[in-house]
Design an enzyme around this catalytic site. Structure first.
Site, PDB file in Angstrom:
ATOM      1  N   TRP A 133      -3.386   6.301   5.837  1.00 43.97           N
ATOM      2  CA  TRP A 133      -1.972   6.156   5.455  1.00 43.97           C
ATOM      3  C   TRP A 133      -1.356   7.492   5.096  1.00 43.97           C
ATOM      4  O   TRP A 133      -0.200   7.768   5.417  1.00 43.97           O
ATOM      5  CB  TRP A 133      -1.801   5.132   4.328  1.00 43.97           C
ATOM      6  CG  TRP A 133      -2.058   3.747   4.826  1.00 43.97           C
ATOM      7  CD1 TRP A 133      -3.086   2.916   4.442  1.00 43.97           C
ATOM      8  CD2 TRP A 133      -1.319   3.033   5.838  1.00 43.97           C
ATOM      9  NE1 TRP A 133      -3.014   1.743   5.159  1.00 43.97           N
ATOM     10  CE2 TRP A 133      -1.957   1.779   6.010  1.00 43.97           C
ATOM     11  CE3 TRP A 133      -0.200   3.327   6.606  1.00 43.97           C
ATOM     12  CZ2 TRP A 133      -1.495   0.822   6.919  1.00 43.97           C
ATOM     13  CZ3 TRP A 133       0.263   2.381   7.515  1.00 43.97           C
ATOM     14  CH2 TRP A 133      -0.389   1.145   7.666  1.00 43.97           C
ATOM     15  N   ASP A 167       2.543   6.793  -2.556  1.00 43.93           N
ATOM     16  CA  ASP A 167       2.514   5.530  -1.817  1.00 43.93           C
ATOM     17  C   ASP A 167       1.522   4.598  -2.519  1.00 43.93           C
ATOM     18  O   ASP A 167       0.324   4.654  -2.276  1.00 43.93           O
ATOM     19  CB  ASP A 167       2.084   5.799  -0.373  1.00 43.93           C
ATOM     20  CG  ASP A 167       1.894   4.521   0.432  1.00 43.93           C
ATOM     21  OD1 ASP A 167       2.119   3.426  -0.129  1.00 43.93           O
ATOM     22  OD2 ASP A 167       1.520   4.622   1.615  1.00 43.93           O
ATOM     23  N   LYS A 223       0.699  -6.391  -0.284  1.00 43.39           N
ATOM     24  CA  LYS A 223      -0.659  -6.246  -0.796  1.00 43.39           C
ATOM     25  C   LYS A 223      -0.777  -6.858  -2.186  1.00 43.39           C
ATOM     26  O   LYS A 223      -1.546  -7.776  -2.394  1.00 43.39           O
ATOM     27  CB  LYS A 223      -1.062  -4.774  -0.846  1.00 43.39           C
ATOM     28  CG  LYS A 223      -1.584  -4.146   0.445  1.00 43.39           C
ATOM     29  CD  LYS A 223      -0.595  -4.021   1.544  1.00 43.39           C
ATOM     30  CE  LYS A 223      -1.128  -3.483   2.832  1.00 43.39           C
ATOM     31  NZ  LYS A 223      -0.694  -2.151   3.204  1.00 43.39           N
TER      32      LYS A 223
HETATM   33  C1  LIG Z   1      -0.148  -1.310   4.186  1.00 44.66           C
HETATM   34  C2  LIG Z   1       0.134   0.090   3.815  1.00 44.66           C
HETATM   35  C3  LIG Z   1       1.212   0.800   4.386  1.00 44.66           C
HETATM   36  C4  LIG Z   1       2.100   0.210   5.441  1.00 44.66           C
HETATM   37  O1  LIG Z   1       2.907  -0.729   4.898  1.00 44.66           O
HETATM   38  P1  LIG Z   1       4.077  -1.439   5.740  1.00 44.66           P
HETATM   39  O2  LIG Z   1       4.756  -2.222   4.683  1.00 44.66           O
HETATM   40  O3  LIG Z   1       3.402  -2.274   6.782  1.00 44.66           O
HETATM   41  O4  LIG Z   1       4.909  -0.386   6.347  1.00 44.66           O
HETATM   42  C5  LIG Z   1       1.443   2.082   3.940  1.00 44.66           C
HETATM   43  N1  LIG Z   1       0.667   2.655   3.012  1.00 44.66           N
HETATM   44  C6  LIG Z   1      -0.374   2.004   2.451  1.00 44.66           C
HETATM   45  C7  LIG Z   1      -1.183   2.696   1.397  1.00 44.66           C
HETATM   46  C8  LIG Z   1      -0.675   0.706   2.832  1.00 44.66           C
HETATM   47  O5  LIG Z   1      -1.690   0.057   2.269  1.00 44.66           O
END
Ligand SMILES: *Cc1c(COP(=O)(O)O)cnc(C)c1O
Length: 360
Positions: free
Chosen positions: A102, A172, A196
């Site tokens: 990511w 993030d 998540k």
């Molecule tokens: C799942 C995830 C993403 C992507 O998320 P989307 O909502 O599908 O764009 C980005 N960063 C991390 C750390 C993730 O776990």
């Protein structure tokens, strides 16, 4: 009806109590005579839902008053673009820490708009470690420093908050937000896709320091400016109302469980139990250095990859589902977010012990 233990990395399991409440309120929310899905986002009923959700989130995370909380769309991936677009009108130099899949995606997007300095890169370790504070090669004059506190795919989590001095820290938090208490004051921006650990897909949470708003680069579309959403209370256009509502129910559920300190204890126990079981066996392995092991996403391999399909089949039949590892890592991955009860982790460990006894 029988519900399985769902170890999906995302969209992930939601608390059963939350789903039940949503079910009860589905047709007629609190006497409104309609579903939350059918309400005007500007009406009194939805406004009360929206405000309560924000207030509860602020309470859970102790969000200071000089931070905005935005309920947006577009997923964490859209923040990969929004962050550089909104913070680099004066200074194109940005620092990124690369600790997994990511981080890499965030870096690739930032490179489209900025000059990216990679302050640390753990790819040589196959993303099984986190860099130490003293190993971060920070520019010192970057517009911000970006990192990924928990890499969902590799199962690598920072055991500390990087110290970036006066430079805003952007994180993030998609796969670890709300897993434990968090010092929001250490951050310029925290963002997370909801699917998540917050609620259903379609909602993206952004918590940002007000002083960072209003610096978008020339030509940034209205919908991609933090200023637009901050000014409009996330209602510049139609927000993801049902996701916002469900996130609010999750926040209430978390408060009912005793808040994030209580969740931290549970989450630590769950992770500890699973890693202990993996480490105690020669049949299962997790490659991540101990101090950087994720509480939320636990990848593990079997000694014989030929047995992967059988493991998944028998686990699935036992009600333990979505354990297949990400294609880039292989093996298995158990995602054990807030909504995964301790019984689910216990059932997984018992299954693993039994599977090893039969085939190991
Ligand atoms: C799942 C995830 C993403 C992507 O998320 P989307 O909502 O599908 O764009 C980005 N960063 C991390 C750390 C993730 O776990």
């Amino acid at each position: 009806m029988s519900r399985v233990f769902n170890f999906s990395a995302g969209p992930a399991a939601l608390p059963e109590a939350v789903l039940k409440q949503a079910q009860e309120e589905l047709l007629d929310w609190h006497g409104a005579g309609m579903s939350v899905m059918e309400m005007s986002h500007r009406g009194k009923a939805f406004m009360s839902i929206a405000q309560q959700a924000e207030a509860d989130l602020r309470e859970l995370l102790a969000v200071p008053d000089d931070y905005k909380v935005l309920f947006l769309q577009g997923g964490a991936s859209s923040q990969f673009g929004m962050v550089p677009l909104n913070l680099t009108s004066d200074n194109k130099k940005v620092d990124y820490i690369n600790t997994g899949s990511w981080s890499k995606k965030a870096i690739a997007e930032a490179k489209r708009f900025c000059d990216v300095n990679i302050a640390a890169d753990t790819e040589d370790s196959k993303f099984t470690v986190t860099p130490n504070q003293q190993d971060l090669q920070l520019s010192g004059d970057a517009a911000y420093v970006h990192y990924t506190p928990n890499e969902t795919i590799q199962g690598v989590e920072f055991p500390y908050i990087p110290d970036t001095g006066e430079i805003p820290l952007v994180a993030d938090f998609s796969s670890t937000i709300l897993s434990r208490p968090l010092d929001v004051t250490k951050y310029g921006i925290i963002y997370a896709g909801a699917q998540k650990n917050i609620g259903p897909a379609g909602l993206t949470l952004v918590i940002l320091r007000e002083s960072l708003i209003g610096n978008a680069i020339e030509g940034t579309p209205m919908m991609f400016q933090y200023a637009t959403h901050a000014k409009a209370g996330s209602m510049y256009n139609t927000p993801p109302t049902y996701g916002w509502y469900l996130a609010g129910l999750v926040f209430q559920w978390l408060k009912g469980k005793g808040g994030l300190s209580a969740m931290a204890e549970i989450n630590q126990r769950k992770a500890q139990a699973l890693y202990t079981a993996i480490d105690a066996s020669d049949f299962y392995a997790n490659p991540v250095e101990v101090k950087s092991r994720s509480w939320m996403n636990v990848p593990f391999t079997l000694a014989d990859a030929e047995l992967d399909a059988k493991f998944l089949e028998e686990a699935g039949a036992a009600g333990l589902q979505t354990l297949k590892g990400h294609r880039s890592v292989g093996g298995m991955r158990a995602s054990i977010y807030n909504a995964m009860p301790e019984e689910g982790v216990k059932a997984l460990i018992e299954f693993m012990v039994e599977f090893e006894r039969k085939y190991g």
